[in-house]
Enzyme design. Structure first.
Site: not given
Ligand code: PMP
Length: 283
Positions: A30, A144, A176, A200
Site C-alpha cells: 500500500y 510497505k 523507526e 520504511l
C-alpha cells in the site's frame, strides 16, 4: 467515494471476495499519499516507493505512473476536502487458498481518500509522549506491506499508556516508529537511522534530510544507539500525515529539557514553507 477495481463508488457499496489474498494472507502492498489543496504531494516519490514495494513482493505494477496520477486526480475530485490523504492498496487478487502465487490472478486495486487533519497545534507546542519496544517485525521493513500485525500490536502498546508512538529498537539500535520515522538530535546534529531493510524509506524522512542539506543543518544518516536516543537533546517523529512532531517524553522521562527544541522549530517551519512552494508549483 472510493475506487475499487475500475469503478468509483460510495465506500458502503465496496465488496471484496473472501478469497482475496489480501484478506487471506495479507499478500499486498500500500501507499499513503497526502494531498494539499487537491494536489498530491511528492507523488512521483510515492509511486517510486510503490514500485519498490511491488518489486519486493514480485507483483507487477497494474498501472503506469501517468495512469495512477489520472486515477488519483479523479478520486480527489470526487471527494470534498481540499486536503486529503489517499490510501492506495494492491493485493495479489482472488484465488483458491494456497500460499504459492496463483498462476493467473488479477490484482485487487482499492483506493480511498479521507480528509487530512494535520496534528493539533497544542501537540506541537507541548510535544508528545512515546514509548520504546523491541522491534520484532520481519527483515523487509522497506516494503510497505499490508500485513501490519506487528505494527498494530506495537502501536497499541503506546495507545494503552496514552503515548502517541512506539519507538523500535533492534539489536540496541533505533530503527523507526511503529508507523513513522524517527530522528534524534545530539550535540546539535540531526541524526537519522540509515535507509536499509530495517525501516520504511519515508517520503517525509527524505524531505527532512533534503531540507537539512539545503539549509546547512548538520546531519548524519547512520546507526543510532539506544544510549544516543535516550540522551538526545530532541527526538522528532515524521510521517506523511503527521508531518514533523516533537517527542518530548520517552518512557516517561523528559527528552532533553522536556520541551520542543530549536531543531524541531526550524525543521517544522522549513517543512511548512516547502509545502507552500510545492503547492504553488514553484518547486
Ligand atoms: N515507517 C513506517 C513503519 C510507517 O508506517 C510510516 C508511515 N507510512 C513511515 C515510516 C513514514 O513514512 P512517510 O513519511 O512516507 O509517511
Amino acid at each position: 467515494m472510493i475506487y475499487l477495481n475500475g469503478i468509483f463508488m460510495p465506500i458502503e457499496d465496496a465488496r471484496i471476495p473472501v478469497l482475496d489474498r489480501g484478506f487471506i494472507f495479507g499478500d499486498g502492498v500500500y501507499e499513503v499519499i497526502p494531498v494539499y489543496s487537491r494536489k498530491p504531494f511528492r507523488l512521483a516519490e510515492h509511486l517510486h516507493r510503490l514500485q519498490h514495494s511491488l518489486d519486493g513482493i514480485r507483483l507487477s505494477n497494474p498501472h503506469s505512473d501517468a495512469e495512477w496520477s489520472h486515477l488519483l486526480g479523479q478520486l480527489i475530485a470526487a471527494n470534498a476536502s481540499e486536503d486529503q490523504y489517499i490510501y492506495l492498496h494492491i493485493t495479489r487478487g482472488v484465488a483458491k487458498r494456497d500460499h504459492a502465487f496463483p498462476k493467473n490472478s488479477t490484482p485487487t486495486i482499492f483506493i480511498m481518500s479521507n480528509p487530512l487533519l494535520t496534528p493539533p497545534m497544542e501537540s506541537l507546542i507541548t510535544g508528545v509522549s512515546a514509548i520504546t519496544a523491541n522491534d520484532n517485525r520481519w527483515l523487509r521493513c522497506d516494503i510497505k506491506a499490508i500485513s501490519l500485525l506487528p505494527n498494530v500490536l506495537l502501536r497499541q502498546m503506546a495507545v494503552d499508556v496514552d503515548a502517541i508512538e512506539t519507538l523500535l529498537l533492534r539489536d540496541g539500535f533505533l530503527t523507526e516508529g511503529a508507523a513513522s520515522n524517527i530522528f534524534v538530535v545530539g550535540s546539535g546534529v540531526l541524526l537519522a537511522p540509515p535507509k536499509n531493510h530495517l525501516m520504511l524509506p519515508g517520503i517525509t524522512y527524505d524531505i527532512v534530510l533534503e531540507l537539512a542539506e539545503t539549509h546547512h543543518i548538520p546531519y548524519e544518516a547512520r546507526e543510532i544507539s539506544e544510549h544516543e536516543m535516550r540522551n538526545a537533546q530532541e527526538l522528532l517523529l515524521t510521517s506523511s500525515t503527521k508531518e514533523i512532531m516533537p517527542i518530548t517524553r520517552l518512557d516517561n522521562q523528559p527528552v532533553g529539557d522536556g520541551k520542543p527544541g530549536i531543531m524541531f522549530m526550524q525543521l517544522y517551519q522549513l517543512y511548512q514553507n516547502y509545502k507552500i512552494t510545492v503547492m504553488r508549483g514553484n518547486s
